[in-house]
Design a protein around this motif. Structure first.
Motif: not given
Ligand code: SAM
Ligand code: SF4
Length: 340
Positions: A21, A27-28, A66, A68-69, A96-97, A119, A160, A186, A188, A335, A340
């Protein structure tokens, strides 16, 4: 049609295309980052598309890419084109971010991608940089604009909500008033090793704590109160004309707004009974449940060219899909590693 042991219809596959990523959301990922898997362990586009074709044969035809990025994976367009040409795949979506969407959005659309979730956890540049450990808010906002310009429909924004981050959510509510953006808040989730998950002491720890979970009802009440204060009125249920979703979001909107507000509440309201998904990690492990560490090694079977074994593994994953995640706290992988 694929069904699991509890009779749930499973038609949705989330595929993590990379564990890497360009951001490090607090949080990830742990502060020290995670050790990337060597390239040789990561499935290539041909292997991913082949797995998806075998899953689609069984009626699992909705795909979300999904990570990672996913947009840091150089072969993402090639993968989407392959998936688009695969029989039985009904729709392809991406989470995606957003920071690389200004560069990729038109090409993604042309390749056959249909839906995009972006995100974004803060609309304050400093706070965004703090949460993502270095991200640039302008890039993410430009990504949202690029997704709308490229004609993706729906475009969803995932937020989140973490209590100790103290995010101001009003700006997200405002976003739905003049653009067809579907903002989803969403809860956490306790994914990644947490202090309570003492059974995996070797895992680096993320910062999850129960106190940091803001329940869905509290979020909705705060957004609704904002609407009233602005003179727009309270949130109204938007179930009938909500954006088509593959997941468990509940939608609301302000009167006359083109966008909606959704809530995803895996903790305060269990929706396991309606779960319709399997997950494939970037290193080719098939996971029946986000919160369970049970995994089936599809990579080995794919690389051996053993389609029958892959079909058996899909059947096993369906059979072992848990009825509920219960109160499980912590997973062996973060995650970003699971997808995720
Ligand atoms: N990098 C991309 C992104 O951020 O959208 C895709 C992967 S990311 C892991 C996918 C989603 O998981 C994102 O929307 C992120 O906010 C969410 N996410 C990651 N850790 C989380 C957690 N502990 N609780 C809730 N959502 C989480
Ligand atoms: Fe990267 Fe997405 Fe995890 Fe943030 S949430 S660190 S952007 S994988």
């Amino acid at each position: 049609m694929a069904t699991d042991a509890l009779g749930r219809r499973v038609d949705y596959l989330r595929i993590s295309v990379t564990d890497r990523c360009n951001l490090r959301c607090v949080y990830c990922m742990p502060a020290e980052g995670v050790v990337w898997k060597p390239h040789a362990e990561i499935l290539n586009p041909e292997e991913i598309a082949h797995f998806a074709a075998l899953a689609a044969e069984q009626g699992i035809g909705r795909i979300r890419l999904t990570g990672g990025e996913p947009l840091v994976r150089a072969s993402i367009l090639d993968l989407i084109r392959r998936l688009r040409e695969t029989r039985g795949i009904e729709a392809i979506a991406l989470t995606t971010n957003g920071t690389l969407l200004p560069k990729f959005a038109p090409a993604l659309r042309e390749a056959g991608l249909q839906r995009v979730n972006i995100s974004l956890d803060s609309l304050d540049a400093e706070e965004y940089a703090r949460i993502t450990r270095g991200g640039n808010l302008g890039h993410a906002l430009a990504g949202i604009a690029a997704a709308l310009d490229a004609g993706f429909d729906p475009v969803k924004v995932n937020v989140v909500v973490v209590r100790s981050l103290g995010q101001n959510l009003d700006g997200f509510a405002r976003m739905t008033l003049d653009r067809p953006l579907h903002v989803r808040f969403i809860e956490f989730m306790p994914v990644g090793a947490v202090p309570e998950a003492a059974e995996h002491p070797s895992c680096s720890v993320t910062s999850w704590s129960r106190d940091d979970v803001v329940p869905a009802d509290e979020i909705l009440a705060a957004i609704s109160a904002w609407g009233v204060k602005q003179g727009i009125g309270a949130l109204l249920p938007a179930e009938a004309d909500a954006p088509g979703g593959w997941g468990p979001a509940r939608y609301h909107r302000f009167a006359g707004a083109p966008g909606t507000i959704g809530i995803i509440s895996p903790l305060s309201e269990h929706f396991c009974a309606k779960c319709s998904r399997l997950r494939l990690t970037a290193d080719g492990k098939l996971r029946p449940c986000l919160f369970s560490d049970l995994e089936f090694d599809a990579r080995e079977a794919l690389r051996a060219g053993d389609d029958e074994r892959v079909r058996v593994l899909i059947a096993m994953a369906l059979r072992h899909k848990p009825g509920s995640h219960g109160e499980r706290i912590g997973t062996r992988r973060h995650m970003s590693q699971i997808g995720g």
